[in-house]
Design an enzyme around this catalytic site. Structure first.
Site, short mmCIF file in Angstrom:
data_model
loop_
_atom_site.label_atom_id
_atom_site.label_comp_id
_atom_site.label_asym_id
_atom_site.label_seq_id
_atom_site.Cartn_x
_atom_site.Cartn_y
_atom_site.Cartn_z
N LYS A 26 6.23 -10.88 -11.31
CA LYS A 26 7.13 -10.83 -12.48
C LYS A 26 7.78 -12.17 -12.72
O LYS A 26 7.79 -12.68 -13.85
CB LYS A 26 8.18 -9.74 -12.27
CG LYS A 26 9.09 -9.53 -13.48
CD LYS A 26 10.02 -8.34 -13.26
CE LYS A 26 9.24 -7.05 -13.23
NZ LYS A 26 10.12 -5.87 -13.06
N ARG A 96 16.06 -7.21 -11.10
CA ARG A 96 14.79 -6.51 -10.96
C ARG A 96 13.99 -7.09 -9.80
O ARG A 96 14.03 -8.27 -9.53
CB ARG A 96 13.95 -6.65 -12.24
CG ARG A 96 14.56 -6.10 -13.51
CD ARG A 96 13.69 -6.47 -14.70
NE ARG A 96 14.27 -6.10 -15.97
CZ ARG A 96 13.93 -5.02 -16.67
NH1 ARG A 96 13.01 -4.21 -16.20
NH2 ARG A 96 14.49 -4.77 -17.83
N GLY A 105 7.23 0.98 -10.06
CA GLY A 105 8.19 2.01 -9.71
C GLY A 105 8.53 2.12 -8.24
O GLY A 105 9.35 2.95 -7.86
N MET A 107 9.93 -0.19 -6.18
CA MET A 107 11.17 -0.84 -5.76
C MET A 107 12.21 -0.67 -6.85
O MET A 107 11.98 -0.04 -7.87
CB MET A 107 10.90 -2.31 -5.43
CG MET A 107 10.08 -2.47 -4.16
SD MET A 107 9.67 -4.18 -3.81
CE MET A 107 8.51 -4.56 -5.12
N ARG A 352 2.04 -8.61 -17.01
CA ARG A 352 1.31 -8.60 -15.74
C ARG A 352 -0.07 -8.02 -16.01
O ARG A 352 -0.28 -7.33 -17.02
CB ARG A 352 2.03 -7.76 -14.68
CG ARG A 352 2.23 -6.30 -15.07
CD ARG A 352 3.09 -5.57 -14.05
NE ARG A 352 3.38 -4.21 -14.48
CZ ARG A 352 4.24 -3.40 -13.89
NH1 ARG A 352 4.92 -3.83 -12.84
NH2 ARG A 352 4.45 -2.17 -14.33
N HIS A 468 5.68 7.03 -15.38
CA HIS A 468 5.37 6.75 -13.98
C HIS A 468 4.11 7.48 -13.54
O HIS A 468 3.21 6.90 -12.92
CB HIS A 468 6.56 7.15 -13.10
CG HIS A 468 6.29 7.03 -11.64
ND1 HIS A 468 5.80 8.08 -10.88
CD2 HIS A 468 6.41 5.98 -10.79
CE1 HIS A 468 5.65 7.67 -9.64
NE2 HIS A 468 6.02 6.41 -9.55
N ARG A 630 -33.31 6.41 13.18
CA ARG A 630 -32.75 6.43 14.53
C ARG A 630 -33.29 7.64 15.29
O ARG A 630 -33.14 8.78 14.84
CB ARG A 630 -31.22 6.48 14.48
CG ARG A 630 -30.57 6.42 15.86
CD ARG A 630 -29.06 6.44 15.76
NE ARG A 630 -28.55 7.75 15.36
CZ ARG A 630 -27.27 7.99 15.06
NH1 ARG A 630 -26.39 7.00 15.10
NH2 ARG A 630 -26.88 9.19 14.72
N SER A 777 -29.24 -3.23 14.38
CA SER A 777 -28.35 -2.59 13.41
C SER A 777 -27.06 -2.26 14.15
O SER A 777 -27.08 -1.56 15.16
CB SER A 777 -28.98 -1.31 12.86
OG SER A 777 -28.11 -0.71 11.92
N ASP A 782 -19.44 3.68 16.90
CA ASP A 782 -19.37 3.76 18.35
C ASP A 782 -18.93 2.44 18.98
O ASP A 782 -18.27 2.43 20.02
CB ASP A 782 -20.73 4.17 18.93
CG ASP A 782 -20.90 5.69 18.97
OD1 ASP A 782 -19.92 6.39 18.66
OD2 ASP A 782 -22.00 6.16 19.30
N CYS A 844 -24.68 -0.25 10.05
CA CYS A 844 -24.91 1.10 9.52
C CYS A 844 -23.77 2.06 9.82
O CYS A 844 -23.88 3.25 9.60
CB CYS A 844 -26.22 1.68 10.06
SG CYS A 844 -26.26 1.83 11.85
N TYR A 864 -28.22 -7.04 5.67
CA TYR A 864 -27.93 -5.88 4.82
C TYR A 864 -26.76 -5.08 5.39
O TYR A 864 -26.39 -5.23 6.56
CB TYR A 864 -29.16 -4.97 4.68
CG TYR A 864 -29.56 -4.24 5.94
CD1 TYR A 864 -29.00 -3.00 6.27
CD2 TYR A 864 -30.50 -4.78 6.82
CE1 TYR A 864 -29.37 -2.34 7.42
CE2 TYR A 864 -30.88 -4.12 7.97
CZ TYR A 864 -30.30 -2.90 8.27
OH TYR A 864 -30.66 -2.24 9.42
#
Length: 892
Positions: A26, A96, A105, A107, A352, A468, A630, A777, A782, A844, A864
């Protein structure tokens, strides 16, 4: 010496747009608009550094701030020709917030600061309007009382509502100066009753208290929640903007409004917004009064009988349209603007980048390229990848029956069905339990942010297109219908009424944020069609990408969905998911509970044709695109029967006694199966399982080639490898089966054998493993578990606390832990490629669809990413942005 205060106004400014980190969005934009010569009320900004110093130093202001503020205030007095605290000609100011990222909205704001029992009379004389002055004073007491003194809003609101009832009026604008004096006196009495202190009368005390409250609001619960939901750091802090007041509530030649330079729901290049005559800005965004439309078209589109600003203030509207064009041309983006009209003169209070839906973001980006405002590179960068999720899910079936009970404003597009809830807390609780809910409120407030995020859709009975509820819902991608005035919500009884319908909490409704319709029950949905501007943007993104994007898929539906969303192959086909099919689970259990290799092979022989057909279907759908398959990974006990009835079915199919199967089941039980007998360890101890799967893959590839001529090159992935020898043994097994099938089928099959890197040891020993692998991969689900020593299934009970206390920035199962898990990935990439230069590398885990994790994958040089089918477009766009940011590609 630090500079704490930056002034703006009068056609010049100390700051500029690029200083948003210091001045907040702002403050930076107020400075920029001032420098552009736009009509901005003068003021000054307290930097984000002040906020951080104030919060870090037990809420004590830094040295030197007082002097800088008083100097800036003195200059402001000269610019306005009024004095702060003067009883004859008082300067009034607004205080403000303004963080570097828009947080609508979340703050606090205080308007009309500087009024007290004496200065209000001076304001009345200066304005020649007592009603206006006392209306401004009561507004100040309400806001200051709530924001600074902590007096809950409803205490003062109830006083006002009771007074209007006594006077027999409905609107605030129907009250006169005498009414406001009575209300103000009651407000002050209530504040003394609640706080024990009188309302502060010294304007300087008011100022410092308000500044502290606004800085403090950076750490209020709704701001914390918003930052958590949007990934914003707590150490950014907020700036505070102190600005000379201009008044939209001085009479019928005054107004206040909020506008978007383009439609934030659809992206159409049409001025879009609302205003209120004789009001202040909070009246519009809070939804307290249903506002009027700026344009005649907006009024007509929404069947409003209230006059548009274009009709009642044509000269001001024309000036606003000119400023609209200037701001878009300067910022090269759709702007969200706030303005006030004081006695026929227009003032700009804010600009903004506007919150917008995903479809609007795409349309705006593509059309701005066509208009020459931005280039294709900027268009690709402009759209937030995760916002595409809004476009990828089903919409209401246009042919389905709709029992429409009410209509409101189409505030945020999309459709949602769910159970009615009347509070944000209920929405969050029920959503956490897996329920789809629609949050129904008279109006929403920033305190509802957590419930709005949890809900599938939002319905309000009051408020407009810039309320809002509407703004936040669009930013979150939630369907929202606002201002459905036919509905009446009774919070105490937990019911919602409309004509002859009475709906209770828990009843199911559907809201369509694109039409504004509210419907009884759940309305069926259909799949969305992705084309037009979406297709154009994704073409540009694909041209910029250097990483491929695959999908995690093992069913025909998943594979077709992946193709529809632009996947370039399958990066993870989890074969165990195929085993749970009702038609084969008994044979699978028979195989698991078999006593010895011979019995196991007998059961596997039943599974082979089913597994082969699975792969035939996938190969046919993917038409030659790479597929990483897999081999069986989870511990065997996941497939075991759960009760005697299921165990009896297996015993009957296998032709063995029930007690014998019970004994075998007991033998397979493990205390920690996720770190037990699973993955490649199964292939080592029960090689016939992997032999069957490899045979199914190669026979399917041969069949598809014979039937269609399509060459299939499967990538066979061995899971949970920690040791080079494990991969050597199982690669030899796969190669042996491949040679047998190639010989028997008379078809040449090209294939690759690699491993999933999901253990820290595998990362550290990636060099030797890479010598016998065609690809890696990274299974980061895990790998995260084993690096942190966390169970993904159980960690949710405390990771939220870790986030709230700042121990971790984000759940490491959602966004890759780049410092720890990422370091292991980086080591594996470097050592793997050092051993084998052409080693193919991918990811993956679920991180393959997370933009921040995708950026990391780009940085370390993966080939990838692979993610769930519905996140493929997100990954495509995120990968393009990562490539552009790394400088590996530029569109022109």
């Amino acid at each position: 010496m630090a500079k704490w205060v930056y002034a703006f106004g009068g056609g010049k400014a100390d700051g500029k747009a690029e200083m948003r980190d210091l001045l907040g969005g702002k403050g930076a934009n107020l400075a920029e608009m001032s420098a552009l010569g736009l009509p901005v009320p003068p003021g000054f900004t307290l930097t984000t550094d002040v906020c951080n110093a104030y919060l870090a130093n037990d809420r004590i202001y830094p040295d030197g701030l007082d002097k800088e503020v008083m100097t800036a205030l003195g200059k402001l007095e000269k610019q306005i020709g009024a004095r702060f605290g003067d009883t004859a000609n008082p300067l009034l100011i607004s205080v403000r917030s303004g963080a570097r990222a828009s947080m609508p909205g979340m703050m606090d704001t205080v308007l009309n600061l500087g009024l007290n029992d004496d200065t209000v009379a001076g304001l009345a004389r200066q304005a020649g309007d007592e009603r206006f002055a006392y209306d401004s004073y009561r507004r100040f007491i309400q806001m200051f009382g709530n924001v600074v003194l902590g007096v809950e809003h409803h205490y003062l609101e109830e006083i006002l509502e009771l007074h209007k009832e006594d006077r027999g009026v409905d609107l605030d604008t129907e009250l006169d100066a005498h009414d406001w004096r009575v209300v103000i006196s009651a407000y002050q009495d209530k504040i003394v009753e609640i706080t024990g202190d009188p309302f502060p009368q010294d304007p300087k005390d008011q100022l410092w208290a308000a500044v502290g409250a606004v800085f403090g609001s950076w750490m209020n619960q709704r701001a914390i929640t918003y930052r958590r939901l949007n990934g914003l750091p707590a150490d950014w802090g907020t700036a505070v903007n102190i600005q000379a007041m201009v008044f939209g509530n001085m009479g019928n030649d005054c107004a206040t409004g909020v506008a978007f330079t383009r439609n934030p729901s659809t992206g159409e290049n049409a001025f879009y917004g609302e205003y209120l005559v004789n009001a202040q800005g909070e009246d519009v965004v809070a939804g307290i009064r249903t506002p009027q439309h700026l344009t005649i078209r907006g009024k007509e589109d929404n069947a409003s009988n209230l006059p548009a600003m274009e009709e009642v203030m044509p000269e001001v509207f024309a000036e606003l349209m000119t400023i609209r064009g200037s701001l878009e041309k300067h910022y090269r983006d759709m702007q969200d603007i706030e303005f006030t009209v004081q006695r026929g003169k227009l003032y700009m209070l804010q600009t903004r980048g506007g919150k917008r839906t995903a479809s609007a973001a795409i349309r705006i980006a593509v059309e701005m390229v066509g208009e020459g405002l931005i280039d294709q590179t900027e268009a690709v960068r402009r759209v937030e990848p995760t916002s595409l999720d809004q476009l990828l899910h089903p919409t209401l079936d246009p042919n389905a029956e709709r029992r429409i009970i009410a209509r409101g404003l189409p505030a945020s597009p999309g459709a949602a069905s769910g159970k009615i809830v009347f509070s944000a807390e209920a929405a969050e609780t029920q959503a956490a339990a897996g329920e789809a809910v629609i949050l129904c409120r008279v109006e929403t407030s920033p305190e509802d942010i957590h419930g709005m995020h949890a809900a599938r859709g939002i319905l309000t009975t009051r408020g407009g297109m810039t309320s809002h509820a509407a703004v936040v819902a669009r930013g979150m991608g939630r369907a929202c219908v606002a201002g459905a005035g036919e509905l009446r919500i009774d919070y105490k009884s937990a019911v919602m009424r409309v004509r002859d319908h009475e709906l209770k909490e828990g009843d199911i409704i559907t809201v369509d944020g694109g039409t504004g319709e509210v419907m009884l029950g759940e309305v069926p949905t259909i799949q969305t069609e992705l084309s037009g501007d979406f297709g154009t943007l994704m073409e540009w993104a694909d041209a910029a990408r250097t990483m491929k994007v695959r999908a995690n898929a093992e069913t025909p539906l998943d594979a077709r969905t992946a193709r529809r969303f632009g996947a370039e192959g399958i990066g993870l086909c989890r074969t165990e998911h195929m085993f749970f099919d009702a038609g084969r689970i008994i044979a699978v259990r028979e195989m698991i509970l078999a006593d010895g290799s011979a019995e196991r092979r007998k059961a596997l022989h039943k599974i082979l044709p089913m597994q082969r057909q699975d792969f035939v279907e996938l190969f046919q759908i993917m038409r030659g695109l790479p597929i990483t398959i897999r081999l069986l990974d989870p511990p065997l006990n996941e497939f075991l029967p759960h009760g005697d009835a299921e165990l009896e079915d297996v015993a009957k199919a296998a032709g063995v006694p029930l007690e014998l199967l019970r004994a075998r089941k007991l033998k397979l039980d493990e205390s920690n199966p996720m770190l037990g007998h699973r993955g490649c360890r199964l292939g080592i101890t029960f090689p016939e399982i992997y032999e069957m799967q490899a045979r199914a893959i190669f026979e399917a590839a041969a069949q598809v080639y014979k039937e269609s001529g399509e060459t299939i090159e499967p990538e066979i992935m061995i899971p949970l490898v920690a040791l080079r020898k494990e991969l050597e043994i199982l690669k030899d097994l796969v190669d042996r089966v491949a040679r047998q099938v190639i010989r028997d089928e008379g078809v040449e099959i090209r294939y690759m054998v690699g491993t999933m890197i999901e253990l820290p040891r595998a990362c550290l020993r990636a060099g030797p493993i890479a010598e016998v692998a065609d690809f890696f991969s990274f299974g980061t689900n895990d790998l995260t578990q084993t690096t942190f020593g966390l169970s993904r299934d159980d960690a949710g009970s405390f990771l939220g606390t870790y986030e709230q206390r700042g121990i971790i920035a984000q759940d490491p199962f959602i966004s890759l832990d780049q410092d720890g898990v990422g370091e292991l990935v980086r080591i594996a990439v470097e050592r793997g490629r050092a051993a084998q230069e052409k080693l193919k590398l991918g990811i993956c885990g679920e991180h393959g669809g997370d933009p921040a994790s995708i950026r990391f994958c780009q940085e370390v040089g993966l080939d990838y990413v692979s993610c769930s089918p519905y996140r493929v477009p997100i990954a495509r766009l995120a990968a393009a942005q990562a490539a552009l940011d790394k400088g590996t590609y530029s569109l022109s």
